[in-house]
Structure formats: C-alpha cells, structure tokens
Motif scaffolding. Structure first.
Motif, PDB file in Angstrom:
ATOM      1  N   PHE A 286       0.828  -1.204   0.000  1.00  0.00           N
ATOM      2  CA  PHE A 286       0.000   0.000   0.000  1.00  0.00           C
ATOM      3  C   PHE A 286       0.860   1.252   0.000  1.00  0.00           C
ATOM      4  CE2 PHE A 286       0.551  -1.277   4.417  1.00  0.00           C
ATOM      5  CZ  PHE A 286       0.762  -0.101   5.117  1.00  0.00           C
ATOM      6  N   ASN A 287       0.252   2.347  -0.441  1.00  0.00           N
ATOM      7  CA  ASN A 287       0.916   3.643  -0.498  1.00  0.00           C
ATOM      8  C   ASN A 287       0.162   4.623   0.381  1.00  0.00           C
ATOM      9  OD1 ASN A 287       2.401   2.418  -2.575  1.00  0.00           O
ATOM     10  ND2 ASN A 287       1.036   3.242  -4.152  1.00  0.00           N
ATOM     11  N   ILE A 288       0.898   5.515   1.005  1.00  0.00           N
ATOM     12  CA  ILE A 288       0.303   6.524   1.880  1.00  0.00           C
ATOM     13  C   ILE A 288       0.795   7.900   1.463  1.00  0.00           C
ATOM     14  CG2 ILE A 288       0.131   7.376   4.261  1.00  0.00           C
ATOM     15  CD1 ILE A 288       0.733   4.522   5.185  1.00  0.00           C
ATOM     16  N   GLN A 289      -0.109   8.847   1.437  1.00  0.00           N
ATOM     17  CA  GLN A 289       0.277  10.240   1.227  1.00  0.00           C
ATOM     18  C   GLN A 289      -0.255  11.062   2.397  1.00  0.00           C
ATOM     19  OE1 GLN A 289      -1.116  12.072  -2.380  1.00  0.00           O
ATOM     20  NE2 GLN A 289      -0.606  14.129  -1.680  1.00  0.00           N
ATOM     21  N   ARG A 290       0.631  11.789   3.051  1.00  0.00           N
ATOM     22  CA  ARG A 290       0.225  12.659   4.160  1.00  0.00           C
ATOM     23  C   ARG A 290       0.955  13.980   4.038  1.00  0.00           C
ATOM     24  NH1 ARG A 290       0.571   7.760   7.606  1.00  0.00           N
ATOM     25  NH2 ARG A 290      -1.565   7.077   7.914  1.00  0.00           N
ATOM     26  N   ASN A 291       0.248  15.056   4.291  1.00  0.00           N
ATOM     27  CA  ASN A 291       0.926  16.357   4.304  1.00  0.00           C
ATOM     28  C   ASN A 291       0.323  17.239   5.383  1.00  0.00           C
ATOM     29  OD1 ASN A 291      -1.199  18.201   2.970  1.00  0.00           O
ATOM     30  ND2 ASN A 291      -1.028  16.499   1.544  1.00  0.00           N
ATOM     31  N   LYS A 292       1.160  18.135   5.886  1.00  0.00           N
ATOM     32  CA  LYS A 292       0.718  19.049   6.942  1.00  0.00           C
ATOM     33  C   LYS A 292       1.615  20.285   6.928  1.00  0.00           C
ATOM     34  CE  LYS A 292      -0.431  19.245  11.866  1.00  0.00           C
ATOM     35  NZ  LYS A 292      -0.475  18.489  13.135  1.00  0.00           N
ATOM     36  N   ARG A 293       1.008  21.417   7.246  1.00  0.00           N
ATOM     37  CA  ARG A 293       1.793  22.647   7.330  1.00  0.00           C
ATOM     38  C   ARG A 293       2.194  22.881   8.783  1.00  0.00           C
ATOM     39  NH1 ARG A 293       3.764  26.602   4.706  1.00  0.00           N
ATOM     40  NH2 ARG A 293       2.960  25.818   2.730  1.00  0.00           N
TER      41      ARG A 293
END
Length: 332
Positions: free
Chosen positions: A247-254
């Motif tokens: 599986f692949n995960i994408q997470r982003n946060k400022r």
C-alpha cells in the motif's frame, strides 16, 4: 456433530489458533461446532490492510487486541458481549460461499427466541434491517470453516471508536470493510437474558436440529499445540500487520517550518521507499532521512526507535520529533 469446549478462553489469538488447529488436525470424518467469546479486539480479514481498518491510537490506549484471521471479509469488533460460532466441516465442493447452509440453523434458533432474523445479501444476518451477524469462510481444500459473529450485547460505541480510521490518503489493494447499521440481539428479546444463557439456549437449539452433540475437551498435548500455533502465528506482528497487501500513503501538513508532504510505500509491512517534499529549509540532505527510513517496519515504535538518535531539526528546521512521527504514522 461434536461441540468443542474452548474452556472459557477469551484471548482472541488463542481462540483463532484453536479454530485453525481444529480445522487442520481434528478428525476429518466428523463435523464440529466451536463457540468462543473474545476480549475487546479487532479481527482483521485475511486480505485486508490492517492500518487502513483501525484507529491505532485508540487501540493502543485501550489495550485492544488486533488479530488477523484466516478467512476473508471485513474487519469486525469483538468484545465480551459478542458470541462467535464456527462450523468445521468437510469441503464438499458446494458449501463454500453457501452461507445460507450454515446460517440457517442459527437463524432458526433466533426466530424461536422471538428474534425475527433473516439472511440478507451474501453473508449477513439482519433483524429489522440492522446487522446482528456477519459470516466468513475458509477452506483448506478438504476441510472448511464457516464462522460468524453474533452481536448479543456489544458496546456499540467501542465499535465506532476502534474502527474509526484517521483521515489520510491510503491506496491499497486490500479488501476494505463496508460499515453497516448494526444492532444487538438483546435489543430484540422480550425478556432480559445473560450471555451465558443465550449461549446455552443457542446450543440447545442447534442440538435439536441434529443428532445429539458430544462435547469434546482437548488433551493437554492438543492445547500445547494450539498455544504453539498462537505463538508462531497469531502473536506475531508479521501476521497481524506485516501480511497487509502492498500500500501507499500520502500525508501532508503545514508546520511553522513549512509544509511537509510525505509519500510512503509499504510492502510486506516494511517501508520500501519514502519521499519527502515541502517548502521547509534543512541543513542536511532530506535524502539521508529518506534512506534511514527505508526498510524500517511500518510500526510506530519501530519508526520512533529509528529517529530517536538523529537531530530531526537538521532536516526541517525547528520541528519537534513527535510532530514528525505523528505525520509519518498518521496519529494526529
């Protein structure tokens, strides 16, 4: 049919080991019935991505077991208010996917109790359009199990909390659970009943539809073999988490240091590749951190150990280590 006495064990890992052991080693000329009740736990389907199905933070805080079963289907929550049944029979070539055959005796007994249960869809038992039971099957080729849950007096608030996955973008080939409206059997009974009384009444009702049951108690040697299977399989992270599909995960946060965008690729439970993007400023090449994480088990404690001895601010500026860990594992 022979009724297997699990001797009151409520550890889900032991009960699933017992079920598999009986499937693979008990007399193939005999049909068996097994009942078991589990401590609070999430039971993951064979082909599911574990972290996609569970609220890991909540599970950790409340000591909820997470165990993968050998049958397919979706993730389910078990507690002491849930009775599990398992029919272990020969695979005759017609019974696999024939959920009606194995749910019919249970439905008949529930109807006799005044609970208007019926099989709906492929494998769910419903009362007034609310799900009280889900079933699944597994076959070795010669033998098979058809097992299911009976929500008798389960804490429904825990179901929602334990299975409420944190929001993040996860792309997986795993079988995803479909949440249904659920209810407890106790809601539909005219008179109050304990779990033990319900279990006994169900057993008596199933007796009536067949030849008299014999109760089988495992020998000490058989129990040792069940404990060995538990230790070698059901206790292991590799089975419960590591067996998840790629599986692949994408997470982003400022953050105050800028935006951090993670792309994590996981295979056999380990990080096969990670890419870190963003508009942050660091003193060291971000590729060094990416390489450090490569090959690490995708597990919060393992990731924490990996970054414990590095200065994370060298890569991002003034960023706290727990903030980065929360982003990598999606716990915020």
């Amino acid at each position: 049919m022979i009724f297997i006495d699990n001797e009151g064990h409520t550890n889900p890992k032991l009960n699933l080991a017992l079920e598999e052991y009986a499937l693979r080693h008990f007399d193939t000329s005999t049909d068996y019935l097994l009942f078991y009740i589990n401590e609070p736990s999430i039971i993951i389907g064979r082909n599911q991505n574990t972290i996609e199905e569970i609220n890991q933070d909540y599970i950790d805080r409340h000591n909820i077991h997470v165990v993968r079963r050998i049958s397919g289907g979706g993730a389910v929550y078990h507690d002491l208010g849930n009775l599990n049944f398992s029919f272990i029979t020969n695979h005759d070539g017609k019974s696999i996917s024939n959920f009606k055959k194995f749910t019919a005796p249970v439905i008949r007994v529930l109807n006799k109790m005044g609970v208007t249960a019926e099989l709906k869809g492929r494998n769910d038992i419903l009362v007034e359009d609310k799900k009280i039971s889900g079933t699944a099957q597994f076959s070795t080729g010669k033998r098979m199990i058809s097992h299911g849950t009976l929500l008798f007096d389960t804490d429904m608030s825990e179901v929602a909390k334990a299975l409420q996955v944190k929001q993040s973008k996860i792309e997986s080939k795993g079988h995803k659970s479909v949440r249904s409206r659920v209810a407890n059997i106790s809601e539909f009974l005219k008179a109050k009943m304990t779990m033990q009384a319900f279990k006994q009444q169900l057993l008596i009702g199933l007796y009536e539809a067949s030849e008299p049951f014999e109760t089988y108690k495992l020998t000490d040697a058989e129990w040792q073999a069940v404990h060995d299977l538990k230790a070698e399989k059901y206790d292991l992270w590799e089975w419960n988490y590591g067996r998840s599909p790629k599986f692949n995960i994408q997470r982003n946060k400022r953050f105050s240091v800028g935006e951090i965008d993670l792309r994590i690729y996981v295979e056999k439970g380990h990080i096969s590749e990670v890419k870190i993007f963003g508009d942050f400023f660091g003193r060291q090449p971000i590729e060094d951190l990416e390489n450090l994480l490569q090959g690490v088990r995708y597990d919060k404690d393992e990731i924490k150990k990996t970054i414990d001895n590095i200065a994370i601010e060298n890569y991002f500026g003034k960023l706290e280590k727990p903030e980065f860990l929360n982003l990598v594992y999606g716990t915020d």
